[in-house]
Design an enzyme around this catalytic site. Sequence first.
Site, PDB file in Angstrom:
ATOM      1  N   ASP A 100     -24.584   7.222  66.064  1.00 54.14           N
ATOM      2  CA  ASP A 100     -24.942   5.999  66.795  1.00 54.14           C
ATOM      3  C   ASP A 100     -26.219   6.241  67.607  1.00 54.14           C
ATOM      4  O   ASP A 100     -26.735   5.340  68.257  1.00 54.14           O
ATOM      5  CB  ASP A 100     -23.784   5.471  67.654  1.00 54.14           C
ATOM      6  CG  ASP A 100     -23.311   6.468  68.697  1.00 54.14           C
ATOM      7  OD1 ASP A 100     -23.827   7.608  68.738  1.00 54.14           O
ATOM      8  OD2 ASP A 100     -22.412   6.106  69.478  1.00 54.14           O
ATOM      9  N   SER A 101     -26.757   7.467  67.524  1.00 53.21           N
ATOM     10  CA  SER A 101     -28.098   7.739  68.070  1.00 53.21           C
ATOM     11  C   SER A 101     -29.142   6.892  67.330  1.00 53.21           C
ATOM     12  O   SER A 101     -30.291   6.798  67.762  1.00 53.21           O
ATOM     13  CB  SER A 101     -28.446   9.225  67.973  1.00 53.21           C
ATOM     14  OG  SER A 101     -28.173   9.719  66.677  1.00 53.21           O
ATOM     15  N   ASP A 143     -20.472   7.469  62.695  1.00 51.15           N
ATOM     16  CA  ASP A 143     -20.043   7.246  64.079  1.00 51.15           C
ATOM     17  C   ASP A 143     -19.398   5.875  64.225  1.00 51.15           C
ATOM     18  O   ASP A 143     -19.935   4.879  63.742  1.00 51.15           O
ATOM     19  CB  ASP A 143     -21.264   7.295  65.020  1.00 51.15           C
ATOM     20  CG  ASP A 143     -21.291   8.541  65.878  1.00 51.15           C
ATOM     21  OD1 ASP A 143     -20.221   9.143  66.111  1.00 51.15           O
ATOM     22  OD2 ASP A 143     -22.395   8.904  66.329  1.00 51.15           O
ATOM     23  N   LYS A 145     -16.467   9.417  63.127  1.00 50.29           N
ATOM     24  CA  LYS A 145     -16.486  10.246  64.354  1.00 50.29           C
ATOM     25  C   LYS A 145     -16.216   9.348  65.559  1.00 50.29           C
ATOM     26  O   LYS A 145     -16.694   8.214  65.610  1.00 50.29           O
ATOM     27  CB  LYS A 145     -17.831  10.965  64.517  1.00 50.29           C
ATOM     28  CG  LYS A 145     -17.915  11.771  65.827  1.00 50.29           C
ATOM     29  CD  LYS A 145     -19.061  12.777  65.852  1.00 50.29           C
ATOM     30  CE  LYS A 145     -20.393  12.216  66.215  1.00 50.29           C
ATOM     31  NZ  LYS A 145     -20.476  11.551  67.530  1.00 50.29           N
ATOM     32  N   GLU A 172     -15.774   9.479  70.006  1.00 47.31           N
ATOM     33  CA  GLU A 172     -15.974  10.231  71.252  1.00 47.31           C
ATOM     34  C   GLU A 172     -14.717  10.145  72.117  1.00 47.31           C
ATOM     35  O   GLU A 172     -14.095   9.089  72.197  1.00 47.31           O
ATOM     36  CB  GLU A 172     -17.167   9.656  72.023  1.00 47.31           C
ATOM     37  CG  GLU A 172     -18.484   9.813  71.285  1.00 47.31           C
ATOM     38  CD  GLU A 172     -19.682   9.308  72.098  1.00 47.31           C
ATOM     39  OE1 GLU A 172     -19.520   8.944  73.276  1.00 47.31           O
ATOM     40  OE2 GLU A 172     -20.785   9.290  71.522  1.00 47.31           O
ATOM     41  N   GLU A 175     -20.804  18.765  72.736  1.00 45.93           N
ATOM     42  CA  GLU A 175     -22.179  18.448  73.133  1.00 45.93           C
ATOM     43  C   GLU A 175     -22.450  18.876  74.566  1.00 45.93           C
ATOM     44  O   GLU A 175     -21.725  18.511  75.502  1.00 45.93           O
ATOM     45  CB  GLU A 175     -22.432  16.935  72.973  1.00 45.93           C
ATOM     46  CG  GLU A 175     -23.856  16.540  73.364  1.00 45.93           C
ATOM     47  CD  GLU A 175     -24.286  15.166  72.869  1.00 45.93           C
ATOM     48  OE1 GLU A 175     -23.552  14.529  72.095  1.00 45.93           O
ATOM     49  OE2 GLU A 175     -25.392  14.738  73.275  1.00 45.93           O
TER      50      GLU A 175
HETATM   51  O1  KIV Z   1     -25.049  10.035  67.507  1.00 49.18           O
HETATM   52  C1  KIV Z   1     -25.389  11.234  67.393  1.00 49.18           C
HETATM   53  O2  KIV Z   1     -26.494  11.555  66.940  1.00 49.18           O
HETATM   54  C2  KIV Z   1     -24.439  12.258  67.818  1.00 49.18           C
HETATM   55  C3  KIV Z   1     -24.927  13.668  67.810  1.00 49.18           C
HETATM   56  C4  KIV Z   1     -25.773  13.924  69.000  1.00 49.18           C
HETATM   57  C5  KIV Z   1     -23.810  14.627  67.727  1.00 49.18           C
HETATM   58  O3  KIV Z   1     -23.345  11.948  68.153  1.00 49.18           O
END
Ligand code: KIV
Length: 271
Positions: free
Chosen positions: A51-52, A90, A120, A122, A189
Amino acid sequence: MSINKEIKRITTNTLQKMKAAGEKITMLTAYDFSFAKIIDGAGIDVILVGDSASNVMAGNETTLPITMDQMIYHAQSVIRGIDRCLVVVDMPFGSYQSNSDIALASAIRIMKETGGHSVKMEGGEEVVDAIKRIVSAGIPVMGHLGLTPQSIYKFGTYTVRAKEEDEANKLRKDAKLLEEAGCFAIVLEKIPAALAKEVSQSLSIPTIGIGAGMDCDGQVLVMHDMLGINTEFKPRFLRQYLNIHEQATRAVQQYIKDVKSKDFPNTSEQY
Ligand code: KIV
């Protein structure tokens, strides 16, 4: 012979075998077809459709605004570019925190519409019920502890997490809970290297570190940071392998010069 090289398609089982054999797991983010093709072709184990994308693709300050539809678009593009690596997608902010029914529906939507191989999420204890429901539906889940960017307004800063004993203890407990809930791996992280080492050794599933030191079972970086596309973000943990920003700027400046000076196109570059 590395396990990566022997295998036609990387699965969650492959990552488990890598941990057992002491072979480090490599993971990078990607958000589109062309870079996914390069990264998969280079032999990466895992691509994270992070989600980055909210930051590096859309220019938002945080990961919070990215929507489910946008994550699905990025993941579909990545899937079209890969042959071999495992793809983790994500779950965006708001798609799993409220209750486990919504979380399960979100995970199913990602799997059905993208062709991704896993999701994924969090968080620790707070999301364990949701993780259990998703795993029992046959969807592999990667956990994410330490600095969890979807909670940035709770933390207030992007500094190293779990330096204090209370937070370190919660992380130790959360890691165990995620393992028991059926996660196949956990991203750690921006936490102290010693804590990441201890957690990695205490778990049977692999840990993938970002700013969490050398003893995690694997490493992940955001592609834009490691390729130097993004030049403003320079944390200590980042190793930059290219400076695409500089090279691309030079190329564009040369193109502008060539067009303005009537050097491009020349006679061999026309019909
Ligand atoms: O969204 C992302 O890029 C991440 C990484 C920093 C692990 O969750």
